[in-house]
Write a protein that holds these residues in place. Structure first.
Motif, PDB file in Angstrom:
ATOM      1  N   ALA A 191      97.241  48.884 -61.092  1.00 19.69           N
ATOM      2  CA  ALA A 191      97.590  49.723 -59.938  1.00 19.69           C
ATOM      3  C   ALA A 191      97.696  48.856 -58.689  1.00 19.69           C
ATOM      4  N   GLY A 195      95.128  52.267 -55.240  1.00 18.73           N
ATOM      5  CA  GLY A 195      95.657  53.115 -56.313  1.00 18.73           C
ATOM      6  C   GLY A 195      95.579  54.593 -55.974  1.00 18.73           C
ATOM      7  N   GLU A 234      97.406  55.043 -59.284  1.00 21.26           N
ATOM      8  CA  GLU A 234      96.498  54.704 -60.377  1.00 21.26           C
ATOM      9  C   GLU A 234      96.749  55.589 -61.599  1.00 21.26           C
ATOM     10  N   ASN A 252      93.097  45.955 -59.697  1.00 22.74           N
ATOM     11  CA  ASN A 252      94.223  46.403 -58.876  1.00 22.74           C
ATOM     12  C   ASN A 252      94.794  45.247 -58.073  1.00 22.74           C
TER      13      ASN A 252
END
Length: 301
Positions: A191, A195, A234, A252
């Motif tokens: 992500a 996210g 996400e 992420n």
């Protein structure tokens, strides 16, 4: 019905043209490339060049509705020169259509123009409807504002004016989904940033159907071309990985990393717009792919 389409050879344009032809309509389209002009009984191309204000007025013969999709892709590095191209491709093309209709005898009663949810301010908490008037103070927010202002000019010609604010278009043959899926397929998916940013998406089949729906019903005004169920970045990343049966184990991607790679264009990935399609639903539009899981199964399997 004869319908004139700009941007007919693009991702959304091809899907919409296919739908229109399936339903027995005749499609005229405008192209800046003479090599892309073809002539068949129900599909015919005409040349135009918005930069030089050239246009083949025969394109308007018998046309009742114009669908205006033309505009340079925003998914390319935003140099100063390219940012100008993004703006001018939308403004000049719209101005040329307006000027031409103003000058010729025609049968056009409606124009349906593409717009974008990027006009709404970046927010993790707001849910945006077509009645919200605040505009994002970003480059994209400004682009969409100028674009829509030009489209509004057609009201002076007493046309039915419709604007479709499009979210992230999920498609099989290109677009954002395939770019997101690439690193996930190779096990490098992650992500972006927190996210938590909302991404309002729509399956390309449903988007073409939205355009056709507002044409059939002569609906005027602004409509959000998004699925009823926006998701966070996400959740979208996880859903793609689940559909592809791939693991997600990387942290992420920080925003500064994407800024280094993409420059100002990275804003697209980190901006959050939770956009409602309630207005379309209230008009009894039916989504075929309202849920993300169903959309991804169709497009990635």
């Amino acid at each position: 019905m004869t319908i004139l389409v700009t941007g007919a050879t693009g991702l959304v344009g091809q899907e919409l043209v296919g739908l229109l032809l399936q339903n027995g309509h005749t499609v005229h389209y405008l192209s800046t490339s003479r090599t892309k002009l073809v002539t068949t009984p129900h599909y015919k191309g005409y040349y135009w060049n918005p930069k030089t204000a050239e246009i083949d007025v025969a394109a308007f013969d018998g046309v009742v509705t114009i669908v205006h999709l033309a505009g340079a892709s925003v998914a390319q590095r935003w140099t100063a020169g390219y940012k100008e191209e993004i703006i001018q491709s939308r403004v000049l093309s719209t101005q040329l259509l307006y000027k031409t209709l103003h000058q010729i005898s025609h049968n056009v009663i409606q124009i349906v123009a593409a717009s974008a949810v990027g006009i709404y301010p970046n927010s993790l908490t707001s849910i945006y409807h077509e009645t919200d008037l605040d505009i994002d103070d970003s480059f994209l927010g400004n682009v969409v504002k100028r674009w829509e202002n030009e489209v509004s000019q057609f009201e002076k010609l007493e046309l039915v004016v419709t604007k479709i604010r499009i979210g992230i278009v999920l498609a099989k043959n290109g677009g954002a989904l395939q770019e997101m899926a690439k690193p996930i397929r190779f096990g490098f998916g992650a992500a972006f940033g927190s996210g938590k940013q909302y991404q309002s998406w729509i399956h390309i089949h449903d988007l073409a159907a939205v355009f056709y729906f507002v044409i059939q019903n002569k609906l005027a005004g602004v409509y959000n071309g998004v699925s009823p169920y926006p998701v966070t970045n996400e959740d979208l990343t996880k859903a793609i990985a689940k559909t592809l049966e791939k693991p997600l184990f990387l942290p992420n991607v920080p925003q500064f990393v994407m800024k280094l790679i993409l420059g100002e264009m990275h804003e697209i990935l980190f901006s959050s717009q939770h956009v409602s399609s309630r207005k379309l639903l209230d008009e009894n539009f039916q989504f075929k792919y309202a849920s993300l899981d169903k959309a991804l199964l169709d497009l990635l399997k």
